[in-house]
Design a protein around this motif. Sequence first.
Motif, PDB file in Angstrom:
ATOM      1  N   TRP A  55      -8.863  20.327  -9.405  1.00 23.90           N
ATOM      2  CA  TRP A  55      -7.527  20.895  -9.449  1.00 23.90           C
ATOM      3  C   TRP A  55      -6.759  20.671  -8.162  1.00 23.90           C
ATOM      4  O   TRP A  55      -5.560  20.378  -8.199  1.00 23.90           O
ATOM      5  N   ALA A  56      -7.411  20.792  -7.024  1.00 26.07           N
ATOM      6  CA  ALA A  56      -6.722  20.576  -5.748  1.00 26.07           C
ATOM      7  C   ALA A  56      -6.178  19.145  -5.669  1.00 26.07           C
ATOM      8  O   ALA A  56      -5.046  18.928  -5.217  1.00 26.07           O
ATOM      9  N   GLU A  57      -6.965  18.186  -6.127  1.00 23.30           N
ATOM     10  CA  GLU A  57      -6.518  16.790  -6.142  1.00 23.30           C
ATOM     11  C   GLU A  57      -5.333  16.609  -7.087  1.00 23.30           C
ATOM     12  O   GLU A  57      -4.332  15.960  -6.744  1.00 23.30           O
ATOM     13  N   MET A  58      -5.428  17.184  -8.270  1.00 28.54           N
ATOM     14  CA  MET A  58      -4.354  17.075  -9.246  1.00 28.54           C
ATOM     15  C   MET A  58      -3.076  17.733  -8.738  1.00 28.54           C
ATOM     16  O   MET A  58      -1.974  17.186  -8.872  1.00 28.54           O
ATOM     17  N   ALA A  59      -3.223  18.909  -8.149  1.00 25.46           N
ATOM     18  CA  ALA A  59      -2.064  19.638  -7.643  1.00 25.46           C
ATOM     19  C   ALA A  59      -1.361  18.863  -6.537  1.00 25.46           C
ATOM     20  O   ALA A  59      -0.127  18.879  -6.436  1.00 25.46           O
ATOM     21  N   ALA A  60      -2.140  18.180  -5.699  1.00 27.99           N
ATOM     22  CA  ALA A  60      -1.550  17.409  -4.605  1.00 27.99           C
ATOM     23  C   ALA A  60      -0.792  16.185  -5.119  1.00 27.99           C
ATOM     24  O   ALA A  60       0.213  15.777  -4.526  1.00 27.99           O
ATOM     25  N   LEU A  61      -1.244  15.616  -6.212  1.00 23.55           N
ATOM     26  CA  LEU A  61      -0.611  14.419  -6.759  1.00 23.55           C
ATOM     27  C   LEU A  61       0.676  14.726  -7.514  1.00 23.55           C
ATOM     28  O   LEU A  61       1.623  13.946  -7.490  1.00 23.55           O
ATOM     29  N   ALA A  62       0.710  15.861  -8.216  1.00 23.75           N
ATOM     30  CA  ALA A  62       1.769  16.132  -9.183  1.00 23.75           C
ATOM     31  C   ALA A  62       2.995  16.795  -8.555  1.00 23.75           C
ATOM     32  O   ALA A  62       2.933  17.363  -7.464  1.00 23.75           O
ATOM     33  N   ASP A  63       4.097  16.735  -9.284  1.00 19.45           N
ATOM     34  CA  ASP A  63       5.317  17.430  -8.881  1.00 19.45           C
ATOM     35  C   ASP A  63       5.268  18.905  -9.259  1.00 19.45           C
ATOM     36  O   ASP A  63       5.844  19.754  -8.575  1.00 19.45           O
ATOM     37  N   TYR A  64       4.605  19.195 -10.383  1.00 21.33           N
ATOM     38  CA  TYR A  64       4.498  20.565 -10.888  1.00 21.33           C
ATOM     39  C   TYR A  64       3.041  20.846 -11.223  1.00 21.33           C
ATOM     40  O   TYR A  64       2.325  19.970 -11.713  1.00 21.33           O
ATOM     41  N   ARG A  65       2.605  22.086 -10.991  1.00 20.94           N
ATOM     42  CA  ARG A  65       1.223  22.475 -11.226  1.00 20.94           C
ATOM     43  C   ARG A  65       1.218  23.664 -12.177  1.00 20.94           C
ATOM     44  O   ARG A  65       1.662  24.760 -11.812  1.00 20.94           O
ATOM     45  N   LEU A  66       0.737  23.439 -13.400  1.00 20.83           N
ATOM     46  CA  LEU A  66       0.821  24.445 -14.447  1.00 20.83           C
ATOM     47  C   LEU A  66      -0.580  24.903 -14.833  1.00 20.83           C
ATOM     48  O   LEU A  66      -1.328  24.169 -15.492  1.00 20.83           O
ATOM     49  N   GLU A  67      -0.930  26.115 -14.427  1.00 20.05           N
ATOM     50  CA  GLU A  67      -2.221  26.672 -14.824  1.00 20.05           C
ATOM     51  C   GLU A  67      -2.133  27.351 -16.180  1.00 20.05           C
ATOM     52  O   GLU A  67      -3.157  27.622 -16.809  1.00 20.05           O
ATOM     53  N   HIS A  68      -0.922  27.633 -16.633  1.00 16.41           N
ATOM     54  CA  HIS A  68      -0.685  28.166 -17.980  1.00 16.41           C
ATOM     55  C   HIS A  68       0.698  27.700 -18.405  1.00 16.41           C
ATOM     56  O   HIS A  68       1.610  27.571 -17.590  1.00 16.41           O
ATOM     57  N   TRP A  69       0.863  27.450 -19.708  1.00 16.12           N
ATOM     58  CA  TRP A  69       2.136  26.915 -20.181  1.00 16.12           C
ATOM     59  C   TRP A  69       3.308  27.850 -19.950  1.00 16.12           C
ATOM     60  O   TRP A  69       4.455  27.404 -19.869  1.00 16.12           O
ATOM     61  N   SER A  70       3.066  29.132 -19.830  1.00 13.06           N
ATOM     62  CA  SER A  70       4.168  30.060 -19.588  1.00 13.06           C
ATOM     63  C   SER A  70       4.852  29.788 -18.258  1.00 13.06           C
ATOM     64  O   SER A  70       6.041  30.088 -18.090  1.00 13.06           O
ATOM     65  N   GLN A  71       4.132  29.204 -17.292  1.00  9.44           N
ATOM     66  CA  GLN A  71       4.729  28.888 -15.994  1.00  9.44           C
ATOM     67  C   GLN A  71       5.815  27.824 -16.111  1.00  9.44           C
ATOM     68  O   GLN A  71       6.776  27.821 -15.334  1.00  9.44           O
ATOM     69  N   ALA A  72       5.662  26.927 -17.060  1.00  9.05           N
ATOM     70  CA  ALA A  72       6.590  25.794 -17.154  1.00  9.05           C
ATOM     71  C   ALA A  72       7.990  26.220 -17.520  1.00  9.05           C
ATOM     72  O   ALA A  72       8.966  25.507 -17.225  1.00  9.05           O
TER      73      ALA A  72
END
Length: 218
Positions: free
Chosen positions: A196-213
């Motif tokens: 997750w840390a790697e993914m979060a660093a790469l992406a513009d947005y980090r969604l742990e649940h769809w409600s965040q989007a």
Amino acid sequence: MKQKYGIFDMDGTLVDSMGYWRQLSVEYLHNKGVTEISPDILRMLRPMTLAQSTTLFADVFHLPDTPEEILSEMNNMMAVHYGRDVLLKDGIVEYLDALQRRGVALCVASATGRPLMELCLGRLGILDRFAFLLSCEEVGYGKERPDIYNIALSRLGGTPAETVVYEDAPYAIRTAKDAGYRVAAIYDEGVSETRWAEMAALADYRLEHWSQALTMIP
């Protein structure tokens, strides 16, 4: 920039299916009497389409079946899960509906074959949310290359800067990001914990649940 287009991965992003996919190769090979599978082979399989993996199986394990026969058998195994077991990610229906109210055009770009996508998304009642489905099998390349995103976007009619790509795999996130797309990293329980840390660093947005989007992506 306001989002006008959305390109969604399916497995691990829209639906909770990655557990079935993680076991599919092992399940299939065990059924064929192959009980020892090296970690190197499993790593090689991760970015491959199902069709690509069948060629690997035939070559490495010297199976008597052709790649086409292997593909058919593995598709049949997954069809059972897609037609019966796989569930939607919590909150995804509300998010898709919110995007449609805003006029965002949506499609699915997946390594999974089109018939399986149609079976899964149709049973779960969200197939009509998407303008079209596009499979890596149709494109001819996996998501280690941006072809599937570029072809999808050409059909949607937008630009990468107006588009959000939704992915749960680090390599796919990196591919889309390098091609100029805005990317949302989707947390998939059981898969994303260690990366997750790697993914979060790469992406513009980090969604742990769809409600965040609903509030995070403009």
